[in-house]
Design an enzyme around this catalytic site. Structure first.
Site: not given
Ligand SMILES: [Zn+2]
Length: 435
Positions: A83, A102, A104, A166
């Protein structure tokens, strides 16, 4: 030593480990970066999502962190996170954003699945720590297109962006700030999801949020050195704060503990500090309404002082915003403690105080609390618990959270059946006089 004064490698390893330990990401799903003054990017390595032999980010070591130079080249054995494109796009667009996180986390993923952002006016803490949230349309993970879509939201001024189907990206001037935004936002999402299961969700108005600004800082007093008893209390406060974080009753940016020293003197946890990283020296002594010089006490200090003034047998006050109890505090549904004997005898009937009351009328709020009425909820805020000791107040908070969780989860099974009035009377006669 504070986190931000350590090397970027150490900061990334520490926060990555914490994100995983606190259940905010899977091993394959989290990536963090810090931009340095030379335009280089320190970033987590590629994880298990790409190769089965990838790095275990649950135990990330500082030497695993990758440095990518401004020209995109990398030195060393590890490959950077896939990413990288959005980490670079964000910090290129917003030079004030020096760190990006970042992940999830499950509740924010739920919001990403319905292409909505969570309500940040749910509690003042979430509003102040996280702030507004943007939404980026779906694009392929790792693509330049995803980077452009996220960076465009940061360009609009958002520091948090939900990525459709996402997860979430949060940024900040340093890694701890970015992490705290992500953590507070995930808690807000969990609270909102639980509260929507209960009924309507209330949010804070501008006028309500403005009442947090009122009040001059307390005058300062130069303290004498703590004696043995005070040092022991400070140690216990730090220990209970860490326990509360481990049990998800507190987070890095919410949770307050105070303990009476005697007379008009008490100790309270500081404002704005990372709760998981508190030291005894960070605890603030309040002496006759004046704060220990150079320290900033929790903004609940005035309320806690009032609680001690009207309740001679209360020696500790603990407050927090654990998910399930706070879901009741933000919903229009009443929290019913007639569930099991422990809840009813220890919590009694839990009143709901208006949001403004602890700030505007601390004395009136203090009179709603006592050893026999040890827990109150505050509308769009959370839970306040008192006890004869720190452990007792902490226990009441934990009982409130567990009771709220049991009630909310009962909904999947059927209508809860409360304890009958005659049985409640028997409980009150048998246990309450001994509290
Ligand atoms: Zn991700």
């Amino acid at each position: 030593m504070t986190l931000s004064s350590t090397h970027p490698r150490d900061q990334i390893a520490a926060i990555m480990t914490r994100i995983y330990r606190n259940g905010l990401t899977t091993l394959s799903g989290g990536n963090l970066s810090i931009r340095d003054d030379d335009g280089g990017l320190w970033i987590t390595p590629a994880g298990l999502g790409v190769t089965p032999t990838g790095i275990d980010k649950g135990r990330l070591r500082p030497e695993d962190v990758v440095r990518m130079r401004a020209d995109g080249s990398v030195k060393g054995a590890q490959r950077p996170s896939s990413e990288v494109p959005f980490h670079r796009a964000i910090t290129d667009r917003r030079p004030d954003v020096r760190a990006v996180v970042h992940a999830h986390p499950a509740a924010l993923v739920s919001f990403s699945l319905v292409h909505r952002v969570p309500e940040v006016r749910i509690t003042p803490q979430v509003f102040q720590v996280s702030g507004p949230v943007g939404l980026a349309a779906y694009a392929l993970p790792g693509s330049a297109e995803l980077g452009e879509k996220i960076a465009a939201q940061f360009g609009e001024g958002f520091n948090n962006v939900i990525l459709e189907n996402h997860g979430v990206v949060c940024g900040g001037p340093d890694l701890l700030t970015a992490f705290q935004r992500l953590e507070a936002l995930e808690y807000a999402a969990r609270i909102e999801i639980k509260a929507r299961g209960l009924g309507e969700v209330k949010t804070l108005s501008d006028a309500q949020l403005a009442c947090l600004e009122t009040g001059e800082p307390l005058a300062e007093v130069r303290p004498d050195a703590p004696d043995e008893a005070e040092s022991a209390l400070r140690r216990q406060m730090v220990e209970i704060m860490q326990r509360g974080c481990a049990r998800q009753l507190f987070t890095s940016s919410q949770g307050v503990i105070s303990a009476r020293l005697g007379g008009d003197r008490f100790l309270i946890t500081p404002s704005g500090r990372d709760r998981e990283d508190l030291g005894e020296e960070d605890i603030v002594r309040i002496d006759s309404g004046r704060r220990e010089a150079g320290k900033s006490p929790s903004r609940a200090a005035r309320l806690h002082r009032a609680v001690y003034a009207v309740n001679p047998d209360v020696n500790s006050v603990v407050s927090g915003q654990p998910v399930y109890a706070t879901a009741y505090a933000v919903s229009t549904t009443r929290f019913d403690t007639r569930t099991i004997p422990e809840s009813y005898t220890l919590l009694a009937e839990v009143p709901l105080l208006p949001f403004e009351m602890p700030y505007r009328e601390p004395e009136a709020a203090a009179r709603c609390l006592s050893i026999r009425q040890p827990v109150v909820m505050v509308e769009n805020d959370g839970v306040i618990a008192v006890g004869r000791s720190i452990l007792q107040a902490f226990d009441r908070l934990e009982v409130a959270e567990t009771s709220a969780r049991a009630l909310i989860e009962t909904a999947a099974l059927g209508e809860p059946k409360p304890i009958q009035p005659s049985d409640l009377e028997q409980l009150t006669t048998r246990f309450v006089p001994h509290l």
